[in-house]
Design an enzyme around this catalytic site. Structure first.
Site, PDB file in Angstrom:
ATOM      1  N   LYS A 121       4.151  -4.649  -6.355  1.00 42.27           N
ATOM      2  CA  LYS A 121       3.132  -3.872  -5.628  1.00 42.27           C
ATOM      3  C   LYS A 121       2.589  -2.689  -6.433  1.00 42.27           C
ATOM      4  O   LYS A 121       1.448  -2.289  -6.253  1.00 42.27           O
ATOM      5  CB  LYS A 121       3.683  -3.381  -4.292  1.00 42.27           C
ATOM      6  CG  LYS A 121       3.728  -4.490  -3.240  1.00 42.27           C
ATOM      7  CD  LYS A 121       3.926  -3.931  -1.848  1.00 42.27           C
ATOM      8  CE  LYS A 121       3.869  -5.030  -0.795  1.00 42.27           C
ATOM      9  NZ  LYS A 121       5.101  -5.868  -0.793  1.00 42.27           N
ATOM     10  N   SER A 176       8.869 -11.791  -7.347  1.00 43.46           N
ATOM     11  CA  SER A 176       8.014 -10.648  -7.018  1.00 43.46           C
ATOM     12  C   SER A 176       8.763  -9.320  -6.912  1.00 43.46           C
ATOM     13  O   SER A 176       8.185  -8.269  -7.131  1.00 43.46           O
ATOM     14  CB  SER A 176       7.244 -10.928  -5.727  1.00 43.46           C
ATOM     15  OG  SER A 176       8.119 -11.313  -4.684  1.00 43.46           O
ATOM     16  N   GLU A 218      -1.460   2.087   5.313  1.00 43.76           N
ATOM     17  CA  GLU A 218      -0.449   1.833   6.327  1.00 43.76           C
ATOM     18  C   GLU A 218       0.689   1.083   5.644  1.00 43.76           C
ATOM     19  O   GLU A 218       0.532   0.549   4.553  1.00 43.76           O
ATOM     20  CB  GLU A 218      -0.999   0.970   7.469  1.00 43.76           C
ATOM     21  CG  GLU A 218      -1.159  -0.501   7.132  1.00 43.76           C
ATOM     22  CD  GLU A 218      -2.314  -0.756   6.179  1.00 43.76           C
ATOM     23  OE1 GLU A 218      -3.303  -0.013   6.224  1.00 43.76           O
ATOM     24  OE2 GLU A 218      -2.209  -1.703   5.371  1.00 43.76           O
TER      25      GLU A 218
HETATM   26  C1  LIG Z   1       5.258  -7.116  -0.189  1.00 48.11           C
HETATM   27  C2  LIG Z   1       6.022  -8.100  -0.936  1.00 48.11           C
HETATM   28  C3  LIG Z   1       5.640  -9.476  -0.961  1.00 48.11           C
HETATM   29  C4  LIG Z   1       4.516 -10.018  -0.153  1.00 48.11           C
HETATM   30  O1  LIG Z   1       3.241  -9.550  -0.498  1.00 48.11           O
HETATM   31  P1  LIG Z   1       2.165 -10.431  -1.258  1.00 48.11           P
HETATM   32  O2  LIG Z   1       0.909  -9.659  -1.111  1.00 48.11           O
HETATM   33  O3  LIG Z   1       2.114 -11.765  -0.572  1.00 48.11           O
HETATM   34  O4  LIG Z   1       2.613 -10.568  -2.656  1.00 48.11           O
HETATM   35  C5  LIG Z   1       6.379 -10.343  -1.747  1.00 48.11           C
HETATM   36  N1  LIG Z   1       7.436  -9.919  -2.466  1.00 48.11           N
HETATM   37  C6  LIG Z   1       7.837  -8.627  -2.456  1.00 48.11           C
HETATM   38  C7  LIG Z   1       9.021  -8.229  -3.267  1.00 48.11           C
HETATM   39  C8  LIG Z   1       7.148  -7.677  -1.702  1.00 48.11           C
HETATM   40  O5  LIG Z   1       7.542  -6.393  -1.693  1.00 48.11           O
END
Ligand SMILES: *Cc1c(COP(=O)(O)O)cnc(C)c1O
Length: 406
Positions: free
Chosen positions: A102, A389, A124
């Site tokens: 993010k 992610s 938010e």
């Molecule tokens: C917020 C988050 C997601 C989901 O958000 P996307 O916009 O779909 O990428 C996925 N993995 C992690 C670790 C997150 O913090």
């Protein structure tokens, strides 16, 4: 590469169109009082973010502050445990500063705010991940930061609330309605409409009205650009398949954008939660239909009144009743295949990656790992690149309490 009549060599330049549409999806369905503000952001994006100065400053930040490029790790023990010969790899967004992807778009959005002369960023947050990433970016640039959060979420997400406060953000409690994400979105938009001369709204995924789905994709595309180059130099070829989890869809779009023009199978993974009954999952692309919410047209899960349906996932970052408009477009086109894994498969993958590789993944990312493992079982040979992610520190207490040590 041509795919169903779309030329992917020029795709990223041509989509979205100037009104923010990916085919019929996207656009900007917003109140009159926000239109001037959105127009200002769109114009600033096209002029400022494409300038050599901005690009070079963002590159330096990515290297010296975020710790990019993040590596790709070859999962040898996990691959061997599957036994088909298929090799699994992960792109390590868990090693990006603050522990997830993010920050890639938050640093871009906050740098844009600085160039536009804004004093404050507004957003938010639900689970608090976006709030923490934005508070990090705001601290770095010396911007004020207002994070709107429902009272229920504030109680549930105490560690992230503490992180935001330590980073200097102002956490604004939203006490309306169910006191969760939806009410927080409404409150943040209302604040933005009041304050847009001094503030900029920073969305948390490839969602919302134009230009956000495009802007967030472009800031996240660093994942796919790095991954493609790294994978080629590690193995001498491209992966056969690329996998990412899809909540709003930002980590997935960042990864996918690097491979759309390649002969690579692409899979987006949605949370099936407890099962296919409405209310038990958040698989909007698999089970949803076309509809407008939060300022954009996409595919969404609706209740009997046509309103956004209640959704559930073991991963709080994935429980959103829609997905970014570009995913809806790529879904209809067939260029990306969207499939699901449930909570159980996800927790199994969470433990498999921890035990066999020494990497504790976020529960969101564990969905992608679970699907990568399933895929590898059906393939005779080849390679699968999974976007990891984020890291799982935030989820450890919850997993142990709910599922125990496996
Ligand atoms: C917020 C988050 C997601 C989901 O958000 P996307 O916009 O779909 O990428 C996925 N993995 C992690 C670790 C997150 O913090």
């Amino acid at each position: 590469m041509q795919y169903n009549g779309i030329d992917f060599t020029t795709y990223l330049k041509n989509y979205p169109d100037k009104n923010g549409y990916f085919g019929k999806y996207g656009g900007a369905y917003i109140a009159e009082e926000l239109q001037a503000a959105m127009k200002e952001i769109t114009e600033a994006y096209y002029t400022i973010c494409k300038s050599a100065k901005f690009i070079s400053e963002l590159r330096t930040i990515r290297r010296d502050f975020q710790g990019r490029p993040t590596p790709i790790s070859h999962l040898e023990r996990l691959s061997n445990s599957i036994g088909t010969g298929v090799q699994l790899y992960v792109k390590r967004e868990d090693l990006n500063h603050s522990g997830a992807h993010k920050l890639n778009h938050c640093m871009g959005e906050a740098l844009l705010a600085k160039y536009m002369g804004k004093k404050k960023v507004i957003a938010e947050t639900g689970a608090g991940q976006h709030g923490v990433a934005l508070a990090t970016a705001a601290a770095y640039f010396g911007l004020e930061c207002d994070i709107y959060m429902g009272s229920v979420d504030i109680k549930k997400q105490a560690p992230n609330v503490a992180r935001m406060k330590i980073l200097g953000a102002n956490v604004v409690e939203v006490t309306e309605g169910l006191q969760t994400l939806k009410e927080a979105v409404d409150a943040a938009f209302a604040a933005y409409a009041r304050e847009y001369k001094d503030a900029i709204y920073c969305i948390g995924s490839v969602l919302g009205p134009h230009p956000f789905p495009m802007m967030v994709r472009d800031f996240q595309s660093v994942i796919g650009i790095e991954a493609r180059e790294q994978f080629l130099s590690m193995t001498g070829e491209l992966p056969d398949a690329v996998v990412a989890c899809v909540g709003g869809g930002s980590n997935a779009m960042g990864m996918f954008s690097g491979f759309l023009n390649d002969p690579v199978e692409i899979y987006g993974v949605e949370p099936l939660g407890r099962g296919p009954k409405l209310g038990d999952h958040a698989a909007s692309l698999k089970y949803g239909e076309e509809g407008i919410m939060h300022g954009f047209n996409s595919i969404m899960l609706k209740d009997e009144n046509g309103e956004p349906a209640p959704v559930y996932s073991v991963a709080s970052g994935l429980d959103y009743p829609s997905s970014g408009p570009e995913h809806a477009f790529l879904h209809d086109l067939g260029r990306v295949k969207y499939d699901v894994v449930d909570d159980e498969e996800t927790i199994d993958a969470f433990y498999a990656l921890s035990r066999l590789e020494g990497i504790i993944p976020a529960i969101e990312s564990s969905h992608a790992v679970a699907y990568g493992i399933k895929l590898a079982k059906t393939m005779g040979k080849g390679s699968v690149l999974i976007n990891l992610s984020g890291r799982g520190d935030k989820d450890m207490d919850y997993v142990i309490e709910k599922y125990g040590i496996r």
